[in-house]
Scaffold this active site. Structure first.
Site, mmCIF file in Angstrom:
data_model
loop_
_atom_site.group_PDB
_atom_site.id
_atom_site.type_symbol
_atom_site.label_atom_id
_atom_site.label_comp_id
_atom_site.label_asym_id
_atom_site.label_seq_id
_atom_site.Cartn_x
_atom_site.Cartn_y
_atom_site.Cartn_z
ATOM 1 N N ASP A 19 -33.273 0.171 -13.062
ATOM 2 C CA ASP A 19 -32.158 -0.196 -13.917
ATOM 3 C C ASP A 19 -31.498 0.974 -14.623
ATOM 4 O O ASP A 19 -30.483 0.777 -15.302
ATOM 5 C CB ASP A 19 -32.630 -1.185 -14.989
ATOM 6 C CG ASP A 19 -33.438 -2.316 -14.395
ATOM 7 O OD1 ASP A 19 -32.916 -2.992 -13.490
ATOM 8 O OD2 ASP A 19 -34.597 -2.511 -14.808
ATOM 9 N N ARG B 245 -23.254 -5.334 21.693
ATOM 10 C CA ARG B 245 -23.597 -6.046 20.460
ATOM 11 C C ARG B 245 -23.029 -7.460 20.505
ATOM 12 O O ARG B 245 -23.782 -8.428 20.508
ATOM 13 C CB ARG B 245 -23.063 -5.266 19.241
ATOM 14 C CG ARG B 245 -23.502 -5.837 17.908
ATOM 15 C CD ARG B 245 -23.135 -4.931 16.750
ATOM 16 N NE ARG B 245 -21.698 -4.756 16.596
ATOM 17 C CZ ARG B 245 -21.131 -4.045 15.627
ATOM 18 N NH1 ARG B 245 -21.901 -3.412 14.735
ATOM 19 N NH2 ARG B 245 -19.826 -3.933 15.539
ATOM 20 N N TYR C 69 -41.311 7.483 -13.854
ATOM 21 C CA TYR C 69 -42.459 7.160 -13.004
ATOM 22 C C TYR C 69 -42.942 8.386 -12.228
ATOM 23 O O TYR C 69 -42.147 9.183 -11.743
ATOM 24 C CB TYR C 69 -42.101 6.058 -12.007
ATOM 25 C CG TYR C 69 -41.776 4.727 -12.633
ATOM 26 C CD1 TYR C 69 -42.771 3.941 -13.191
ATOM 27 C CD2 TYR C 69 -40.467 4.257 -12.657
ATOM 28 C CE1 TYR C 69 -42.477 2.718 -13.762
ATOM 29 C CE2 TYR C 69 -40.161 3.031 -13.216
ATOM 30 C CZ TYR C 69 -41.170 2.273 -13.771
ATOM 31 O OH TYR C 69 -40.875 1.043 -14.338
ATOM 32 N N HIS D 282 -14.873 -2.719 20.082
ATOM 33 C CA HIS D 282 -15.329 -1.815 19.027
ATOM 34 C C HIS D 282 -15.934 -0.556 19.642
ATOM 35 O O HIS D 282 -16.772 -0.635 20.532
ATOM 36 C CB HIS D 282 -16.374 -2.509 18.150
ATOM 37 C CG HIS D 282 -16.727 -1.742 16.907
ATOM 38 N ND1 HIS D 282 -15.823 -1.536 15.898
ATOM 39 C CD2 HIS D 282 -17.873 -1.126 16.517
ATOM 40 C CE1 HIS D 282 -16.404 -0.834 14.924
ATOM 41 N NE2 HIS D 282 -17.637 -0.575 15.284
ATOM 42 N N CYS E 104 -34.916 5.000 -11.709
ATOM 43 C CA CYS E 104 -35.585 3.714 -11.917
ATOM 44 C C CYS E 104 -34.718 2.564 -11.391
ATOM 45 O O CYS E 104 -33.590 2.755 -10.964
ATOM 46 C CB CYS E 104 -35.864 3.508 -13.402
ATOM 47 S SG CYS E 104 -36.819 4.822 -14.177
ATOM 48 N N LYS F 77 -14.935 -6.594 4.617
ATOM 49 C CA LYS F 77 -16.278 -7.156 4.717
ATOM 50 C C LYS F 77 -17.208 -6.422 3.747
ATOM 51 O O LYS F 77 -16.873 -5.358 3.223
ATOM 52 C CB LYS F 77 -16.800 -7.019 6.150
ATOM 53 C CG LYS F 77 -16.903 -5.583 6.639
ATOM 54 C CD LYS F 77 -17.406 -5.513 8.069
ATOM 55 C CE LYS F 77 -17.556 -4.052 8.503
ATOM 56 N NZ LYS F 77 -18.219 -3.935 9.807
ATOM 57 N N ARG G 15 -8.234 -0.991 12.965
ATOM 58 C CA ARG G 15 -9.166 -1.537 11.974
ATOM 59 C C ARG G 15 -9.959 -0.425 11.281
ATOM 60 O O ARG G 15 -11.176 -0.376 11.371
ATOM 61 C CB ARG G 15 -10.167 -2.488 12.638
ATOM 62 C CG ARG G 15 -9.604 -3.665 13.392
ATOM 63 C CD ARG G 15 -10.722 -4.612 13.827
ATOM 64 N NE ARG G 15 -11.853 -3.926 14.429
ATOM 65 C CZ ARG G 15 -11.965 -3.644 15.726
ATOM 66 N NH1 ARG G 15 -11.013 -3.970 16.569
ATOM 67 N NH2 ARG G 15 -13.031 -3.028 16.179
#
Length: 351
Positions: free
Chosen positions: A297, A126, A248, A153, A295, A34, A205
């Site tokens: 990017d 849950r 920044y 779980h 930053c 997942k 799992r």
């Protein structure tokens, strides 16, 4: 176009971890892929895992993930762990996806040919049905010939105090004892490492542990290996003069002539902004600090005295000196969040 950043998955490390975890649990594995296989690339990981003898099947969290992995036709069962919308059920059944069931209403909506894994809520509060109701649902599914598995779980299996996990296990076993023999699975990575083999369980799992990470007190249990190495290219090199600031907020100021490499990896790619003023990378054969605020990017690195050119690689984390665990600590978060936060601009590759 050349990749700006690459997350490379080690098939050898993944295979090593799967072997270790299967031996520890004494069972086959239902491997969670997942969240894009915890950021590693679901298609890559699923293909490697499907060829591993310890892997029974692949587990996902959303119908979209289930459809993507089932479409790969890897010859392993795909199990959806969280409830789909009613209108999604027919397509998932047609794809052969195992469906989670936690209510009688969900049982009645199952079409012919559906295969179900009964979700039992043993204390996580849950998803799923509480034990008494789960037994009723399980008998209904069994009567319809649709009950393949039963699962729960753990909420605290990765903690040092396992008392609540043991309570959950006892509740789960009461459900299993009241139902016909089925596939039973409850152990996440913490459960596998904490408990080892559990009587009555025939699947496990392990999630994050499969990708190489465990809580500090459980790390000595198995020699797990980090599966991912993350690298990004140098996009520019320049000099910052004494008194000049970088990025920044002008948080970092040069006190000497400083050679700066701009690395094409930022918080939009999954490199945590909160690691500002703490992070470092491996570049030019050395560990060097990230300068100023990270930053969106890119980030800037001190490469003074190093032979580093545009196009060279910086390693942000891997199996060696700097790991995801370090980056998570710098960012004030956990490995799960860092790994699953890796953005789509980062190419995934297999090694």
């Amino acid at each position: 176009m050349l990749p700006r950043a690459v997350a490379t998955v080690s098939a050898a490390a993944l295979g090593h971890n799967l072997t270790q975890l299967a031996a520890r649990s004494g069972t086959k594995l239902l491997l969670p892929v997942k969240a894009d296989a915890y950021g590693h690339g679901a298609r890559i990981v699923a293909a490697v895992a499907a060829a591993h003898p310890a892997v029974w099947g692949l587990a996902v969290a959303t119908p979209q993930e289930a459809a993507e992995i089932a479409a790969l036709d890897l010859g392993k069962p795909v199990t959806l762990l969280t409830p789909p919308a009613p209108e999604e059920v027919p397509e998932l059944v047609a794809l052969g996806v195992r469906l989670p069931v936690g209510s009688l209403e969900e049982v009645e909506r199952l079409p012919k040919g559906a295969v179900a894994h009964l979700k039992v809520d043993t204390g996580m509060n849950r998803l799923g049905a509480r034990p008494a109701r789960a037994i009723e649902i399980g008998h209904r599914l069994a009567a319809r010939g649709q009950l393949e598995g039963v699962y729960t779980h753990f909420a605290t299996a990765d903690e040092e105090d396992l008392s609540f996990a043991r309570e959950q296990l006892a509740r789960f076993r009461t459900v299993l004892a009241a139902l016909p023999p089925v596939l039973a699975h409850c152990a996440n990575g913490g459960g596998v490492l904490s408990f080892g083999a559990l009587d009555g369980m025939n699947l496990a799992r392990p999630g994050l542990a499969s990708y190489g990470f465990a809580p500090p007190h459980l790390r000595p249990v198995l020699p797990l290996r980090p599966v991912m190495t993350l690298r990004a290219r140098v996009t520019q090199r320049h000099t910052a003069h004494p008194g000049e600031t970088i990025s920044y907020g002008a948080l970092w100021q040069a006190t000497r002539e400083t050679e700066v490499a701009v690395v094409g990896m930022g918080y939009a790619d999954g490199y945590p902004r909160n690691a500002t003023q703490k992070a470092s990378v491996l570049i030019g054969g050395e560990r060097r600090p990230v300068l100023g605020r990270i930053c969106m990017d890119q980030c800037m690195v001190d490469v003074t005295g190093l032979e580093v050119a545009v196009g060279d690689w910086a390693e942000l984390w891997g199996e060696g000196e700097i790991t995801v665990r370090d980056v998570a600590a710098w960012g004030g978060t956990i490995e799960y969040e860092v790994l699953t936060g890796i953005g789509r601009r980062v190419e995934r590759a297999l090694a």
